[in-house]
Design a protein around this motif. Sequence first.
Motif, PDB file in Angstrom:
ATOM      1  N   LYS A   1       0.831  -1.212   0.000  1.00 32.34           N
ATOM      2  CA  LYS A   1       0.000   0.000   0.000  1.00 32.34           C
ATOM      3  C   LYS A   1       0.864   1.260   0.000  1.00 32.34           C
ATOM      4  CE  LYS A   1      -3.913  -0.204   1.974  1.00 32.34           C
ATOM      5  NZ  LYS A   1      -4.763   0.043   0.767  1.00 32.34           N
ATOM      6  N   ARG A   2       1.980   1.206   0.735  1.00 29.72           N
ATOM      7  CA  ARG A   2       2.860   2.381   0.746  1.00 29.72           C
ATOM      8  C   ARG A   2       3.476   2.616  -0.628  1.00 29.72           C
ATOM      9  NH1 ARG A   2       4.150   0.385   5.980  1.00 29.72           N
ATOM     10  NH2 ARG A   2       6.018  -0.699   5.194  1.00 29.72           N
ATOM     11  N   VAL A   3       3.805   1.544  -1.335  1.00 27.03           N
ATOM     12  CA  VAL A   3       4.315   1.695  -2.698  1.00 27.03           C
ATOM     13  C   VAL A   3       3.237   2.295  -3.588  1.00 27.03           C
ATOM     14  CG1 VAL A   3       5.086   0.450  -4.761  1.00 27.03           C
ATOM     15  CG2 VAL A   3       6.033  -0.139  -2.517  1.00 27.03           C
ATOM     16  N   GLU A   4       2.013   1.788  -3.476  1.00 29.31           N
ATOM     17  CA  GLU A   4       0.910   2.277  -4.307  1.00 29.31           C
ATOM     18  C   GLU A   4       0.575   3.746  -4.027  1.00 29.31           C
ATOM     19  OE1 GLU A   4      -1.503  -2.016  -4.601  1.00 29.31           O
ATOM     20  OE2 GLU A   4      -2.052  -0.503  -3.105  1.00 29.31           O
ATOM     21  N   ASN A   5       0.823   4.202  -2.810  1.00 32.72           N
ATOM     22  CA  ASN A   5       0.457   5.570  -2.420  1.00 32.72           C
ATOM     23  C   ASN A   5       1.648   6.504  -2.287  1.00 32.72           C
ATOM     24  OD1 ASN A   5      -2.280   4.874  -2.248  1.00 32.72           O
ATOM     25  ND2 ASN A   5      -2.015   4.105  -0.165  1.00 32.72           N
TER      26      ASN A   5
ATOM     27  N   ASP B   1       6.399  18.568  -3.812  1.00 30.42           N
ATOM     28  CA  ASP B   1       7.013  17.535  -2.985  1.00 30.42           C
ATOM     29  C   ASP B   1       5.999  16.571  -2.371  1.00 30.42           C
ATOM     30  OD1 ASP B   1       5.877  19.388  -1.366  1.00 30.42           O
ATOM     31  OD2 ASP B   1       7.588  19.592   0.003  1.00 30.42           O
ATOM     32  N   ARG B   2       4.795  16.553  -2.897  1.00 30.30           N
ATOM     33  CA  ARG B   2       3.767  15.680  -2.324  1.00 30.30           C
ATOM     34  C   ARG B   2       3.845  14.273  -2.930  1.00 30.30           C
ATOM     35  NH1 ARG B   2       1.570  18.194  -6.580  1.00 30.30           N
ATOM     36  NH2 ARG B   2       0.039  17.133  -7.873  1.00 30.30           N
ATOM     37  N   LYS B   3       3.371  13.280  -2.176  1.00 31.70           N
ATOM     38  CA  LYS B   3       3.267  11.919  -2.670  1.00 31.70           C
ATOM     39  C   LYS B   3       1.946  11.750  -3.420  1.00 31.70           C
ATOM     40  CE  LYS B   3       7.095  10.661  -0.631  1.00 31.70           C
ATOM     41  NZ  LYS B   3       8.314  10.401  -1.412  1.00 31.70           N
ATOM     42  N   MET B   4       1.939  10.838  -4.384  1.00 34.12           N
ATOM     43  CA  MET B   4       0.759  10.638  -5.220  1.00 34.12           C
ATOM     44  C   MET B   4       0.404   9.160  -5.264  1.00 34.12           C
ATOM     45  SD  MET B   4       1.994  13.242  -8.284  1.00 34.12           S
ATOM     46  CE  MET B   4       3.649  12.542  -8.299  1.00 34.12           C
ATOM     47  N   THR B   5      -0.840   8.867  -5.591  1.00 33.70           N
ATOM     48  CA  THR B   5      -1.284   7.480  -5.659  1.00 33.70           C
ATOM     49  C   THR B   5      -1.115   6.941  -7.075  1.00 33.70           C
ATOM     50  OG1 THR B   5      -3.585   7.939  -6.258  1.00 33.70           O
ATOM     51  CG2 THR B   5      -3.017   7.976  -3.905  1.00 33.70           C
ATOM     52  N   LEU B   6      -0.943   5.633  -7.166  1.00 31.90           N
ATOM     53  CA  LEU B   6      -0.830   4.984  -8.469  1.00 31.90           C
ATOM     54  C   LEU B   6      -2.101   5.187  -9.270  1.00 31.90           C
ATOM     55  CD1 LEU B   6       0.542   3.159 -10.535  1.00 31.90           C
ATOM     56  CD2 LEU B   6      -0.221   1.175  -9.190  1.00 31.90           C
ATOM     57  N   ALA B   7      -3.241   5.099  -8.624  1.00 34.10           N
ATOM     58  CA  ALA B   7      -4.513   5.271  -9.326  1.00 34.10           C
ATOM     59  C   ALA B   7      -4.600   6.658  -9.966  1.00 34.10           C
ATOM     60  CB  ALA B   7      -5.676   5.068  -8.360  1.00 34.10           C
ATOM     61  N   ASP B   8      -4.220   7.676  -9.210  1.00 33.69           N
ATOM     62  CA  ASP B   8      -4.280   9.039  -9.728  1.00 33.69           C
ATOM     63  C   ASP B   8      -3.301   9.249 -10.878  1.00 33.69           C
ATOM     64  OD1 ASP B   8      -6.269   9.766  -8.007  1.00 33.69           O
ATOM     65  OD2 ASP B   8      -4.935  10.720  -6.540  1.00 33.69           O
TER      66      ASP B   8
END
Length: 518
Positions: free
Chosen positions: A63-67, A80-87
């Motif tokens: 889940k951390r990889v995906e998000n 510098d924000r993290k993004m989701t794989l879906a997005d």
Amino acid sequence: MRTKACYFKLNILFSLLIASTQAHAFGEEISAQSSTQILPAVAAISSASSMALSDQALQDRIKRVENGLTTLVVVKGVSDRKMTLADRMKFYQVPAVSIALVNNGKIEWARAYGTTTADGKQAITPTTLFQAASISKAVSAIGALHLVEQGKLKLDGDVNQQLISWKVPENEFTKDKKVSLRHLLNHSAGINVHGFRGYETSQKIPNLLAVLDGKAPANSDPVRVESIPGTGWRYSGGGYSIIQLLMTEASKQSFPQLMQKTVFAPLKMTHSIFTDTLSLAMSKNAVGAHRGDGKAIQGQWHHYPELAAAGLWTTPSDLANIIIEVQRAEAGKSGKVLSNQMTTAMLTRILGETGLGFYVEKLADRTSFSHSGGSEGFRAQLYGYTKTGQGAVIMTNSDNGAALNEEILASIAAEYDWPEFKVTEKVMIAPDLAMNQQFAGKYTLLDRPAHVIAEGDRLYFQSDLISAKRVEIYRESGSRFFVTAPDMTINFERDAQGNAAGFSLLKGSSTYPATRVK
């Protein structure tokens, strides 16, 4: 970070969830393997085998990889924000992504996301087939080196002494120095024809000899020596077509049969095949190719008779078995296909950044080996490390997939503490509106159109070699700009009158010149 070169080199590395499927183990044991489908505005729902679901720590890690997706370069204080794989799949218009993660010398997990085509009707699974494109070269190289160890091919010496039905045409460049198999595997033979465009379903597919001579219906140039062998590095799909002929003549087998026997069967790669035309049954289990604008390619995909260079259909989990075998052979723990000595030679640089089939980088405590792939509507990346038993394979079905692959690798690297793909923070200086207007215009990059667009105080870059989408470029100093996704730098150049004459695009250790279109 270095993204390894491949199809037109820029795709290297330039290049949730309603439906799910029960984990399916094949090849090495897979601890967690689920299929998830991405649909617009739908929350994530996933399932896996009971064994995988009992390992909450592993599920949290996935889940951390995906998000945790991020560009490899971020603008200080801005991106510098993290993004989701879906997005990010939605942003890049990539219908399908399939990932296999290698850790501690085993496939720790494999997951598939999205649908076979942009219409979203059929969810993919970890066994759904993708075109591997130029990753085919690394796999083919393993097969060729296996024949060398069997004594059926010679690594050194004139390949024309081994070829039967076709010879490398002699010219002024081969007068004193001949082409060897070692040269061909290393891309140092001086051979032309960088990559291949493939053939639409409605087009006639040429045989290998027609490809080598550039004769109809082949749509590529004749494969010829254009510089002295062994004196420089030049990526060449044409050279790997010569390797294909060498292998089939030496083994007296078709190329698909040879690779099945020497590589796929020993490594339990049960979902892999070299072919220019998938059977009907296999076609039903394959993703369709897509352009950068999200549209499907007519006829689902292009066909590649240049099998050794670009003709592999496979899955990330099957390619992960390649990573694992290379790691084990290099450590002297396996010899299913290649010996420890030959594997070491394969992972040793000669000219350029390549050994014999893979891009390699000697790091402090390990060696990375990798190859990317880019064919019409497909982008893929294989990355592995010796000593640590780590690696990953990512496959996508879009021309925009290279940038997404890079962001996924950044998330994987952060979670698994890889020494590469670290995020770099850069400072953007104030834009110069007059300068932006001077740089805006049409350019030619690697014989293809590229565009620089000025809008207000912002400057954008667009090239189909990178993505159908335009990307913002940020001023770093003077006429030097940087891009966050994918990681690259653009240096604009002026003529004697001070007008923009072109630019140099820097990607990894390579530089690509572009000229302005008058």
